[in-house]
Design an enzyme around this catalytic site. Structure first.
Site, PDB file in Angstrom:
ATOM      1  N   LYS A   1       0.946   4.187  -2.913  1.00 31.00           N
ATOM      2  CA  LYS A   1       0.615   5.603  -2.708  1.00 31.00           C
ATOM      3  C   LYS A   1       1.829   6.511  -2.968  1.00 31.00           C
ATOM      4  O   LYS A   1       1.652   7.638  -3.423  1.00 31.00           O
ATOM      5  CB  LYS A   1       0.019   5.817  -1.307  1.00 31.00           C
ATOM      6  CG  LYS A   1      -1.384   5.205  -1.159  1.00 31.00           C
ATOM      7  CD  LYS A   1      -2.412   5.780  -2.143  1.00 31.00           C
ATOM      8  CE  LYS A   1      -3.807   5.225  -1.948  1.00 31.00           C
ATOM      9  NZ  LYS A   1      -4.799   5.724  -2.914  1.00 31.00           N
TER      10      LYS A   1
ATOM     11  N   TYR B   1       0.841  -1.205   0.000  1.00 33.97           N
ATOM     12  CA  TYR B   1       0.000   0.000   0.000  1.00 33.97           C
ATOM     13  C   TYR B   1       0.879   1.260   0.000  1.00 33.97           C
ATOM     14  O   TYR B   1       0.632   2.206  -0.755  1.00 33.97           O
ATOM     15  CB  TYR B   1      -0.941  -0.023   1.208  1.00 33.97           C
ATOM     16  CG  TYR B   1      -1.934   1.123   1.197  1.00 33.97           C
ATOM     17  CD1 TYR B   1      -2.925   1.192   0.221  1.00 33.97           C
ATOM     18  CD2 TYR B   1      -1.885   2.131   2.151  1.00 33.97           C
ATOM     19  CE1 TYR B   1      -3.837   2.247   0.193  1.00 33.97           C
ATOM     20  CE2 TYR B   1      -2.790   3.184   2.141  1.00 33.97           C
ATOM     21  CZ  TYR B   1      -3.770   3.236   1.160  1.00 33.97           C
ATOM     22  OH  TYR B   1      -4.670   4.281   1.133  1.00 33.97           O
TER      23      TYR B   1
HETATM   24  P1  NAP Z   1     -13.678   2.218   0.745  1.00 34.11           P
HETATM   25  O1  NAP Z   1     -14.842   2.650   1.563  1.00 34.11           O
HETATM   26  O2  NAP Z   1     -13.271   0.780   0.789  1.00 34.11           O
HETATM   27  O3  NAP Z   1     -13.929   2.660  -0.775  1.00 34.11           O
HETATM   28  C1  NAP Z   1     -13.089   2.205  -1.821  1.00 34.11           C
HETATM   29  C2  NAP Z   1     -13.799   2.436  -3.148  1.00 34.11           C
HETATM   30  O4  NAP Z   1     -12.915   2.022  -4.204  1.00 34.11           O
HETATM   31  C3  NAP Z   1     -15.071   1.604  -3.253  1.00 34.11           C
HETATM   32  O5  NAP Z   1     -16.098   2.374  -3.855  1.00 34.11           O
HETATM   33  C4  NAP Z   1     -14.648   0.472  -4.172  1.00 34.11           C
HETATM   34  O6  NAP Z   1     -15.753   0.016  -4.927  1.00 34.11           O
HETATM   35  C5  NAP Z   1     -13.633   1.169  -5.081  1.00 34.11           C
HETATM   36  N1  NAP Z   1     -12.754   0.213  -5.753  1.00 34.11           N
HETATM   37  C6  NAP Z   1     -11.848  -0.628  -5.213  1.00 34.11           C
HETATM   38  N2  NAP Z   1     -11.278  -1.384  -6.168  1.00 34.11           N
HETATM   39  C7  NAP Z   1     -11.850  -0.999  -7.344  1.00 34.11           C
HETATM   40  C8  NAP Z   1     -11.681  -1.402  -8.694  1.00 34.11           C
HETATM   41  N3  NAP Z   1     -10.812  -2.372  -9.044  1.00 34.11           N
HETATM   42  N4  NAP Z   1     -12.417  -0.799  -9.655  1.00 34.11           N
HETATM   43  C9  NAP Z   1     -13.301   0.175  -9.323  1.00 34.11           C
HETATM   44  N5  NAP Z   1     -13.504   0.609  -8.074  1.00 34.11           N
HETATM   45  C10 NAP Z   1     -12.780   0.018  -7.096  1.00 34.11           C
HETATM   46  O7  NAP Z   1     -12.374   3.028   1.164  1.00 34.11           O
HETATM   47  P2  NAP Z   1     -12.065   4.604   1.175  1.00 34.11           P
HETATM   48  O8  NAP Z   1     -11.348   4.872   2.436  1.00 34.11           O
HETATM   49  O9  NAP Z   1     -13.247   5.408   0.834  1.00 34.11           O
HETATM   50  O10 NAP Z   1     -10.961   4.658   0.011  1.00 34.11           O
HETATM   51  C11 NAP Z   1     -11.039   5.541  -1.087  1.00 34.11           C
HETATM   52  C12 NAP Z   1      -9.632   5.993  -1.454  1.00 34.11           C
HETATM   53  O11 NAP Z   1      -9.070   6.722  -0.363  1.00 34.11           O
HETATM   54  C13 NAP Z   1      -8.645   4.875  -1.758  1.00 34.11           C
HETATM   55  O12 NAP Z   1      -7.826   5.248  -2.849  1.00 34.11           O
HETATM   56  C14 NAP Z   1      -7.819   4.777  -0.485  1.00 34.11           C
HETATM   57  O13 NAP Z   1      -6.538   4.251  -0.722  1.00 34.11           O
HETATM   58  C15 NAP Z   1      -7.773   6.238  -0.102  1.00 34.11           C
HETATM   59  N6  NAP Z   1      -7.428   6.551   1.293  1.00 34.11           N
HETATM   60  C16 NAP Z   1      -8.153   6.014   2.316  1.00 34.11           C
HETATM   61  C17 NAP Z   1      -7.785   6.326   3.622  1.00 34.11           C
HETATM   62  C18 NAP Z   1      -8.540   5.751   4.811  1.00 34.11           C
HETATM   63  O14 NAP Z   1      -7.998   5.784   5.930  1.00 34.11           O
HETATM   64  N7  NAP Z   1      -9.734   5.234   4.648  1.00 34.11           N
HETATM   65  C19 NAP Z   1      -6.721   7.188   3.868  1.00 34.11           C
HETATM   66  C20 NAP Z   1      -6.031   7.722   2.797  1.00 34.11           C
HETATM   67  C21 NAP Z   1      -6.386   7.391   1.515  1.00 34.11           C
HETATM   68  P3  NAP Z   1     -16.073  -1.527  -5.240  1.00 34.11           P
HETATM   69  O15 NAP Z   1     -15.563  -2.342  -4.102  1.00 34.11           O
HETATM   70  O16 NAP Z   1     -17.561  -1.523  -5.412  1.00 34.11           O
HETATM   71  O17 NAP Z   1     -15.349  -1.773  -6.537  1.00 34.11           O
END
Ligand code: NAP
Length: 240
Positions: free
Chosen positions: A141, A137
């Site tokens: 990033k 991860y």
């Molecule tokens: P989340 O609730 O798990 O949402 C992730 C989203 O990405 C879901 O809508 C999922 O949809 C989609 N996704 C995953 N694989 C995919 C694929 N192959 N094709 C299309 N869509 C895909 O997590 P989140 O925290 O909102 O994450 C969103 C972004 O923020 C990510 O890039 C993550 O790395 C980043 N982020 C998160 C955090 C944190 O602490 N939560 C911190 C920093 C950055 P489906 O499963 O329906 O495909």
């Protein structure tokens, strides 16, 4: 108040978490938003054909494109390097890096054509600091952060802004996906975070909205946003 009236936006990964909150925020600000994810059945960013079909469908619906929010992403496993699984590494890199690059490449001509395009990439504190047992991860990033800067280089002189949102701990389904459905391990990530707890998806949506609504000549290169209790990638104060 700045608005996004009439702006046409694509958001990847809006079936949950940050993407879903940002889709709501952009719509409230007046944008027309086209979303995709595997759960919606219309986008898998790891699949070139699916991604191509999705972008074509979005353009047919929106009639052009002003904003791309490259949000789809995930983590798999929380293991030291020597226990990290090949299949987890592949899924993380293919989704977070190659999927984001593919979406960008397909959308870019349309963002340039609009005359005022904007790409917002979802980075992370994991693209600023490493932390233990998160190598794939972290690598993904750091790649997103590097690619964002490379985009700025290549797009100099073209009417496309590029921003990176580097978020710390945000309570979403992220940890449930990382721990492959283990709710207990996932919940523990967000429990006992001191001083008001983790960020939520709306906090990040507000950062995206801020970057999008600056004057056209202002490029927000990066927003690094963390919970008060978090001071670096792996250093989060917990209540005992
Ligand atoms: P989340 O609730 O798990 O949402 C992730 C989203 O990405 C879901 O809508 C999922 O949809 C989609 N996704 C995953 N694989 C995919 C694929 N192959 N094709 C299309 N869509 C895909 O997590 P989140 O925290 O909102 O994450 C969103 C972004 O923020 C990510 O890039 C993550 O790395 C980043 N982020 C998160 C955090 C944190 O602490 N939560 C911190 C920093 C950055 P489906 O499963 O329906 O495909």
């Amino acid at each position: 108040m700045a608005t996004l009236d009439g702006k046409r936006a694509i958001i990847t990964g809006a079936s949950s978490g940050i993407g879903a909150a940002t889709a709501r925020a952009l719509e409230e600000a007046g944008a027309r938003v086209y979303t995709g994810s595997r759960r919606d059945g219309n986008l898998d960013v790891t699949d070139p054909e699916s991604t191509k079909r999705f972008v074509e469908a979005a353009l047919a619906e929106l009639g052009g494109l002003d904003i791309l929010f490259n949000n789809a992403g995930l983590s798999r496993g929380r293991d030291p390097v020597w226990e990290s699984l090949e299949e987890d590494e592949r899924e993380v890199i293919e989704t977070n890096v190659l999927g984001l690059m593919r979406m960008t490449r397909l959308c870019l001509p349309h963002l340039i054509e609009s005359g005022h395009g904007h790409i917002v990439n979802m980075g992370s504190v994991a693209g600023v600091w490493s932390y233990p047992s998160g190598s794939s991860y972290v690598a993904s990033k750091f790649a997103v952060h590097g690619y964002t800067r490379a985009l700025r280089d290549d797009l100099q002189g073209k009417p496309v802004r590029v921003s990176n949102i580097a978020a710390g701990i945000v309570e979403t389904e992220f940890s449930k996906v990382r721990f492959k459905g283990d709710e207990e391990k996932a919940n523990a990530v967000y429990e006992n975070v001191a001083m008001g707890g983790p960020l939520n998806a709306q906090d990040i949506a507000e950062c995206v909205l801020f970057a999008l609504t600056r004057r056209p000549n202002v490029n927000i290169d990066e927003i690094l946003v963390m919970a008060l209790a978090q001071v670096s990638g792996g250093n989060i104060l917990r209540e005992s």
